[in-house]
Enzyme design. Structure first.
Site, mmCIF file in Angstrom:
data_model
loop_
_atom_site.group_PDB
_atom_site.id
_atom_site.type_symbol
_atom_site.label_atom_id
_atom_site.label_comp_id
_atom_site.label_asym_id
_atom_site.label_seq_id
_atom_site.Cartn_x
_atom_site.Cartn_y
_atom_site.Cartn_z
ATOM 1 N N SER A 23 -55.290 -4.395 31.115
ATOM 2 C CA SER A 23 -54.676 -3.656 30.022
ATOM 3 C C SER A 23 -55.607 -3.735 28.815
ATOM 4 C CB SER A 23 -53.316 -4.261 29.677
ATOM 5 O OG SER A 23 -52.701 -3.582 28.614
ATOM 6 N N ASN B 149 -56.043 -9.071 29.741
ATOM 7 C CA ASN B 149 -56.050 -8.313 28.499
ATOM 8 C C ASN B 149 -57.492 -7.991 28.109
ATOM 9 O OD1 ASN B 149 -54.892 -7.530 25.657
ATOM 10 N ND2 ASN B 149 -56.570 -8.948 25.239
ATOM 11 N N GLU B 150 -57.827 -6.705 28.110
ATOM 12 C CA GLU B 150 -59.063 -6.169 27.532
ATOM 13 C C GLU B 150 -60.356 -6.738 28.111
ATOM 14 O OE1 GLU B 150 -58.708 -6.372 23.243
ATOM 15 O OE2 GLU B 150 -57.136 -4.866 23.196
ATOM 16 N N VAL B 151 -60.339 -7.172 29.364
ATOM 17 C CA VAL B 151 -61.585 -7.632 29.991
ATOM 18 C C VAL B 151 -62.409 -6.431 30.466
ATOM 19 C CG1 VAL B 151 -62.589 -8.989 31.859
ATOM 20 C CG2 VAL B 151 -60.618 -9.875 30.598
#
Length: 821
Positions: free
Chosen positions: A483, A427-429
């Site tokens: 994502s 998530n959002e890395v």
């Protein structure tokens, strides 16, 4: 397509839980032992022993932060019998240790652990003794260990030390969750005895699927202690003899099901499941047995270039699926407290709100079997993130090897669930690296920044996908590295991949911006609202002082600008309140309004947009957050609105520069030969201004019908626009109502509402009827029960039946008019 699920049966293999033994724990620096529960956490054990206050209550969270920097010892004594010692093999199985631990049995060191997401299996045959055996687990502080690991990185990592440890990231605090960095035995501890051979893994591969037959292959991993001849059977029908060598053996058994019924996502039909039993025998003696459930279905992620960019949608059973759903965070800050009943209730709540997909967010945990079973049984597809979120992660050999083992274990555990649709790296890395400015903030050199990107590629573009390739069958290996794929500040985030659009809320843009910023697949977006008043009261240890300025209530809002942003949106759309009950009510209406605007903008854009997953369904403690269901399980206004906006047939209206654009959406599999849309423009007192029927149209499955635009000035005089409601009704050729919708031409704060005469009539113990003489906007039914509908509009001179989950003596009621007094 490896679909199904596995549970243990016992023949010659016997498994005994040690979780129920008498466990004790202590601070490693102290001598005094206290009673402990397994599974559990150090915080819940300290609470049970009255050593710390409940961190969910009052402002106690800040008073328990010392726990995270201490080391903790756990210990139990268990008895072993002569009969158990006669088994050829014995192993201790730890399903979850949080996180850095040293395990000792009878004083002998067995294993060091460094990952709460892995299972640890340790042979102990030669260490067990008859009678009393002492098992000790010594936990090191994850914060202290993480800080030491961070010192080895030549530049400062954001969110350190959490990014250094393979542990649930949300425990370090989030903008909806407390900082409660746990330690302890958070899953079951078992003692397993076996002889000759055991089943160590089953991969259920779907080789082909037609209406006539479904061909399966049971790919089975058997560990043999003794070489020899063995038999493996599926449902006592397909049986095969094998010669197994000592060590790991991989065998396959074909199996065929005639006329298979499909596992369908919610809204498309039943999620049909088939039960299987795999039995390992030798000379007719049962050695081991596993049970699985299989769902026949196909899932593909379709990304094809088109005139506007690239598509992003799921093809399920050969048909494009519009993904309707939400994001999932852990349902408690103390994971062992999440019951099977809570999992099933939340998944049922998702189903009841017409959802077909849930994204498990990468900052939490790989969920318990009960979660995936509930999704299997309710037709809810799962987007499964791996557990990395919003930070930079290292890629040294030890870290990468640890990640590979984590991925291998979790994928083998979950691979057979028909609900799993996608594996996502994080998530959002990617977005954190590209968009969040950490490199500038921490004064990275060019070499530092390059290393961060190399680390990212190594973990999410090499290690994880390679492990998936080695572990999964090709058809079940749908992998998406990050994502979102592109951050919300970039125009490409709306034309390809999945999108987290946070211009609304974080960017404080008006809700109408959702209509401008429509992506191919919306995997995150949201607005905060307060929880129910019942949940607000639960924040207090004593009598609740229900005041907006109460520091306890303020402490249960974790977003730094949360109250300010809610106030800003409330001022824009409603009337800012100082009374807590009214403020609570309007904050919920705000959140619901935002979700309606977003979801319906997404659905109107089908097939350009093929997914709308809002942030988020649940909470991990009592809090002001983006959840649509609060910590105590109460549906907020947003969940009732999601249910309406996710209906299979939807009337979606948009006011574009004084022009009303109306579309009817059908994302079901049924064709309607003819549908009729009726439009009634009424004053708020019920007087009809105008009514008419649109031309009858055919409404096909998975399609949208668009009606001729209406110029507002032509149908409603300007001086009436704050005094009317436009009521739409959609009926099929048999005059059945398929959908209804109300549309207003001004913001709620500008509506010239008058006081409705609201009546609540008891029909039965669990059913009421609500009626009104004039328009009652946003009726809020209050009581300790779940209402079948709530926060709804009631048209003039109409009534509505509402069912209750349990009887109530008294029901309070209010409407939007009450906030205008």
């Amino acid at each position: 397509m490896t679909l199904g699920l596995m549970s243990k049966g016992f023949g010659q293999e016997t498994t005994r839980s040690l979780s129920g033994e008498s466990w004790k724990f202590k601070n490693a620096k102290e001598a005094n032992w206290l009673s402990a529960s397994v599974p559990g956490t150090v915080h819940t054990d300290l609470m049970a022993n009255n050593k710390i206050p409940d961190p969910y209550l009052d402002e106690n969270e800040k008073n328990v932060q010392w726990v995270e920097t201490e080391d903790w010892d756990y210990q139990t004594t268990f008895k072993i019998s002569d009969a158990e010692l006669k088994n050829d093999q014995a192993e201790l199985i730890f399903d979850g240790l949080d996180t850095f631990a040293e395990i000792y049995l009878n004083g002998k060191p067995l294993q060091q652990t460094n990952n709460m997401f892995r299972q640890w299996i340790v042979p102990v045959k030669n260490i067990l003794v008859k009678g009393d055996n002492i098992l000790q687990i010594k936990f090191k502080s994850s914060v202290n260990v993480g800080n030491e690991l961070a010192k080895k990185v030549p530049f400062k990592l954001p969110e350190s030390p959490r990014s250094m440890v393979r542990k649930a990231q949300y425990q370090f605090g989030w903008d909806w969750g407390p900082r409660l960095v746990t330690a302890g035995i958070w899953k079951d501890v078992k003692l397993n005895f076996w002889n000759n051979a055991k089943i160590s893994n089953i991969q259920l591969e779907q080789k082909s699927l037609t209406t006539a037959k479904g061909q399966l292959s049971f790919n089975i991993e058997v560990v043999a202690d003794k070489s020899g001849n063995y038999q493996v059977a599926v449902n006592n029908l397909a049986s095969k003899a094998f010669t197994l060598q000592k060590g790991i053996n991989k065998i396959s058994i074909p199996y065929e099901v005639k006329n298979p019924k499909l596992w369908q996502p919610n809204g498309w039909g039943k999620p049909e499941l088939y039960d299987f039993k795999v039995t390992l025998t030798q000379q007719s003696k049962k050695l081991d047995e596993e049970s699985l459930r299989h769902g026949f279905r196909t899932v593909k992620l379709v990304q094809e270039k088109d005139a506007k960019g690239k598509s992003f949608y799921f093809l399920v059973n050969g048909k494009p699926l519009y993904a309707k759903g939400t994001n999932w965070i852990p349902s408690d800050s103390f994971l062992p407290r999440i019951t099977k009943q809570k999992y099933y209730k939340l998944i049922q709540d998702a189903k009841d709100a017409n959802m077909n997909m849930i994204r498990i967010w990468g900052g939490g945990t790989y969920e318990d079997e009960a979660f995936y079973k509930a999704c299997d049984e309710n037709g809810i597809l799962v987007w499964q993130d791996f557990m990395f979120a919003g930070s930079f992660y290292p890629s040294d050999d030890a870290f990468v090897e640890n990640v590979k083992e984590e991925v291998k274990y979790q994928v083998r555990r979950l691979q057979n669930h028909p609900s799993i649709a996608l594996w996502c790296g994080n998530n959002e890395v990617d977005e954190a690296i590209v968009n969040w400015g950490y490199q500038k903030q921490f004064k990275y050199t060019k070499e530092d920044s390059l290393q961060v990107w190399k680390d990212y590629r190594k973990v999410f573009h090499e290690a994880i996908p390679q492990t998936l390739k080695e572990t999964l069958t090709p058809d079940n290996n749908i992998y998406w590295p990050s994502s979102p794929s592109i951050g919300w500040g970039h125009k490409e985030s709306l034309t390809e991949g999945d999108s987290h659009y946070w211009g609304v809320w974080w960017g404080e843009q008006p809700f109408e911006m959702y209509e401008e910023k429509v992506p191919r697949f919306a995997s995150e977006y949201g607005v905060q609202g307060m929880p129910s008043m019942e949940t607000v009261k639960s924040m207090f240890s004593g009598k609740a002082d229900l005041n907006l300025q109460n520091p306890v209530i303020k402490a249960h809002e974790k977003h730094a600008r949360g109250w300010q942003i809610i106030d800003g949106y409330m001022t824009r759309y409603y009337t800012l309140q100082t009374d807590l009950v009214k403020y609570n009510y309007l904050s919920q209406l705000l959140q619901a309004r935002a979700m309606q605007v977003a979801i319906e903008a997404h659905r109107r854009a089908m097939p350009y947009n093929m997914g709308s997953l809002y942030w988020q369904i649940n909470d991990c403690w009592p809090v002001v957050s983006w959840s649509s269901i609060d910590y105590l399980g109460n549906w907020k206004a947003a969940h009732y609105q999601a249910k309406r906006s996710f209906e299979q047939q939807l009337i979606a209206v948009e006011n574009k520069d004084g022009i009303l654009k109306t579309r009817v959406i059908n994302d079901g599999l049924k064709d309607f030969k003819s549908v009729r849309l009726s439009v009634s423009i009424q004053k708020l007192n019920g007087e009809v201004v105008e009514q008419f029927d649109e031309t009858d149209q055919k409404l096909n499955a998975n399609s949208i019908v668009e009606y001729n635009p209406l110029k507002i000035a032509d149908i409603v005089a300007k001086e009436l626009q704050d005094r009317v409601v436009i009521h739409y009704t959609l009926k099929d050729e048999k005059n059945n109502v398929l959908a209804e919708s109300n549309f207003y031409l001004v913001y709620p704060k500008d509506l010239k509402l008058t006081k409705p005469n609201l009546l609540v009539k008891k029909i039965s113990a669990t059913e009421i009827e609500v009626s009104t003489d004039i328009l009652a906007k946003d009726i809020y039914l209050m009581g300790d029960t779940q209402f079948s509908d709530n926060f709804f509009d009631l048209m003039p001179n109409t009534k509505k039946r509402i069912s209750l989950s349990k009887p109530l003596e008294k029901i309070d009621i209010m409407s939007l008019w009450d906030t205008k007094k």
